[in-house]
Design a protein around this motif. Structure first.
Motif, PDB file in Angstrom:
ATOM      1  N   GLN A   1       0.990  -1.253   0.104  1.00  0.00           N
ATOM      2  CA  GLN A   1       0.091   0.076   0.090  1.00  0.00           C
ATOM      3  C   GLN A   1       0.895   1.177   0.019  1.00  0.00           C
ATOM      4  O   GLN A   1       1.442   1.650   1.193  1.00  0.00           O
TER       5      GLN A   1
ATOM      6  N   THR B   1       0.199   4.335   0.340  1.00  0.00           N
ATOM      7  CA  THR B   1      -0.307   5.237   1.278  1.00  0.00           C
ATOM      8  C   THR B   1       0.523   4.895   2.729  1.00  0.00           C
ATOM      9  O   THR B   1       0.462   5.732   3.536  1.00  0.00           O
TER      10      THR B   1
ATOM     11  N   LYS C   1      -3.498   1.806  -4.851  1.00  0.00           N
ATOM     12  CA  LYS C   1      -3.617   2.101  -3.611  1.00  0.00           C
ATOM     13  C   LYS C   1      -3.213   0.725  -2.736  1.00  0.00           C
ATOM     14  O   LYS C   1      -2.633   1.067  -1.733  1.00  0.00           O
ATOM     15  N   SER C   2      -3.359  -0.142  -3.109  1.00  0.00           N
ATOM     16  CA  SER C   2      -2.859  -1.566  -2.413  1.00  0.00           C
ATOM     17  C   SER C   2      -2.768  -2.781  -3.499  1.00  0.00           C
ATOM     18  O   SER C   2      -3.085  -2.585  -4.705  1.00  0.00           O
TER      19      SER C   2
ATOM     20  N   SER D   1      -6.186  -3.729  -5.000  1.00  0.00           N
ATOM     21  CA  SER D   1      -6.405  -2.762  -6.217  1.00  0.00           C
ATOM     22  C   SER D   1      -5.632  -3.319  -7.501  1.00  0.00           C
ATOM     23  O   SER D   1      -6.469  -2.990  -8.626  1.00  0.00           O
TER      24      SER D   1
END
Length: 491
Positions: A13, A15, A264-265, A268
């Protein structure tokens, strides 16, 4: 110029995870002309399973540079280059996030070697880097290390460029993948094709750049065919199974947004790579699109839809009037054992109880009158002067009931039986959404010349649907917007 890049990270991820290793190979369209690689200190522990996968340990990166120390070199090396990677959105998203944390906007054209490989070497059993390299004879050393994977990707990319250069040879289109690779090797004594850039080479590579944001299995032609109208769309996997359902007032734009968002991951990325086909149903009306999407998610239960997969709502909020004339809200089962129709259906009794507590607090209702406080005397709120005394008969029923009505109005429709007439799928058509006694019955379509004074006439043209908490909320929220639909109310 092309910058072939591979990263190793602390997780999947962007983020929240960080880069632990980076490798860059610069290719000028003919050969690799420069390279760079280094471990990076991610500033956080590397999870054990990642250490097992990559072999990169906390000890190995302890004295390695932090990303900000090599950021300038990355910018300079990749300036003017196309960003190339196998599953490019993964690596590109991580680099963009690292630069964003430094206050810098990193932007490059991208090219995915998965998509380019599918285009130029079709029919492979797998397009994962390891299996693809094994199948076409590329040696891959140090798998799951940035330098090894980037080096193999650079060789693969070079091979793909060669394939595109000999693509105009007679019989090429009909040749098997192995024959295409053999044609590359035989195209020049050195194994490198003579420098004869063809239109095919330009087209193959440029198309891969233009379509880098698309899922590997989706063609530009499929995206171009998407309607710019309201409706529900379906993403299918290679087996035809629906894996995601969405809706939009402009299907084309919404799906383009799907594909343009940064990864995002890992989930995804898997989702995007699984999309093999797109189908759709036009609805004309935005409201019908919302309602139909909700129905389809519950019916199909797609793998990548989460919010509205529940199709059973076994609890609800109910209303009764006691012998003293007080309106009393309470929560309970919403199934065949309860013949009463709930004001609103909810996922379980715990959620129903919490929902009712919220309404009691917001509209200053009595906990005892709502079956939330079991006592033979006054409720606790009356003792601390938050309840006005309905529980002991001190507050008149009409005053208390007025607040109950406010609470009910906040979770029900302004009218109980009505039809919403909106835009249809084509000229001369109108959509209809039908609600009877506060319950959603379904939607359908009528000719714009359709005239009816009886409510039953509208019920005859709809496709029956199931009422539940989600569709109630959809209709309530839509009615509160500045929509242009006509609302026909029946007594």
């Amino acid at each position: 110029m092309y910058a072939i890049i591979d990263l190793e990270t602390t997780g999947g991820q962007p983020t929240q995870d960080r880069i632990t290793e980076i490798a860059i190979f610069i290719h000028d369209g003919e050969q690799v002309v420069d390279s760079f690689s280094t471990l990076l200190n991610p500033g956080r522990p590397i999870p054990f399973y990642i250490q097992q996968l990559t072999g990169i340990t906390d000890e190995m990166v302890r004295d390695a540079p932090h990303f900000h120390q090599i950021a300038k070199k990355v910018v300079q090396m990749t300036e003017g280059c196309v960003f190339v990677a196998h599953n490019v959105r993964f690596d590109y998203s991580f680099l963009k996030k690292e630069f964003a944390d430094l206050g810098y906007t990193y932007s490059r054209k991208t090219l995915c070697t998965v998509r380019l490989s599918r285009s130029l070497i079709p029919g492979q059993p797998s397009y994962s880097l390891g299996k693809l390299c094994a199948n076409i004879g590329i040696e891959l050393n140090n798998r799951h290390r940035a330098f090894g994977d980037a080096e193999a990707t650079a060789i693969l990319f070079d091979r793909l460029l060669k394939i595109s250069q000999v693509a105009e040879a007679p019989g090429y289109e009909a040749a098997a993948p192995a024959d295409k690779l053999a044609a590359v090797d035989a195209s020049a004594p050195s194994g490198r094709p003579a420098k004869q850039p063809t239109a095919r080479k330009v087209a193959a590579v440029q198309q891969a750049i233009r379509t880098a944001l698309l899922p590997p299995l989706i063609t530009p032609e499929k995206v171009a065919s998407l309607p710019q109208e309201a409706g529900v769309y379906y993403f299918h996997d290679e087996h035809g199974e629906v894996i995601y359902v969405g809706k939009s007032i402009n299907i084309y734009k919404r799906i383009q947004q799907h594909f343009a968002v940064d990864y995002k991951s890992r989930k995804s990325l898997d989702f995007k790579n699984s999309i093999a086909d797109i189908t759709w149903e036009l609805t004309g009306s935005e409201l019908v699109a919302l309602l139909h999407e909700s129905w389809e998610i519950k019916r199909l239960k797609p793998q990548y839809n989460r919010a509205q997969r529940r199709s059973v709502f076994p609890a609800g909020i109910y209303l009764r009037v006691d012998e003293n004339g007080y309106k009393r809200l309470y929560y309970g089962r919403a199934d065949a054992r309860n013949s009463e129709i709930p004001i609103i259906a909810l996922g379980n009794q715990f959620k129903a109880k919490g929902f009712l507590y919220h309404k009691v607090a917001k509209y200053n209702l009595c906990q005892k009158m709502c079956d939330l406080y079991k006592t033979t005397g006054s409720c606790f709120d009356y003792q601390v002067h938050r309840c006005k005394g309905a529980c002991v008969g001190l507050e008149p029923p009409d005053e208390y009931n007025a607040r109950v009505d406010e609470a009910i109005e906040s979770i029900t429709y302004e009218h109980q039986t009505f039809v919403i007439i909106g835009q249809g799928r084509r000229a001369g058509e109108r959509s209809v959404v039908v609600v009877e006694h506060g319950r959603y019955l379904g939607f359908g379509y009528i000719d714009e010349t359709f005239t009816a004074r009886r409510f039953e006439a509208f019920k005859d043209v709809i496709k029956p649907q199931v009422d539940n908490k989600d569709v109630q909320q959809i209709i309530r929220q839509y009615m509160r917007t500045k929509h242009k639909d006509k609302v026909k109310v029946f007594a």
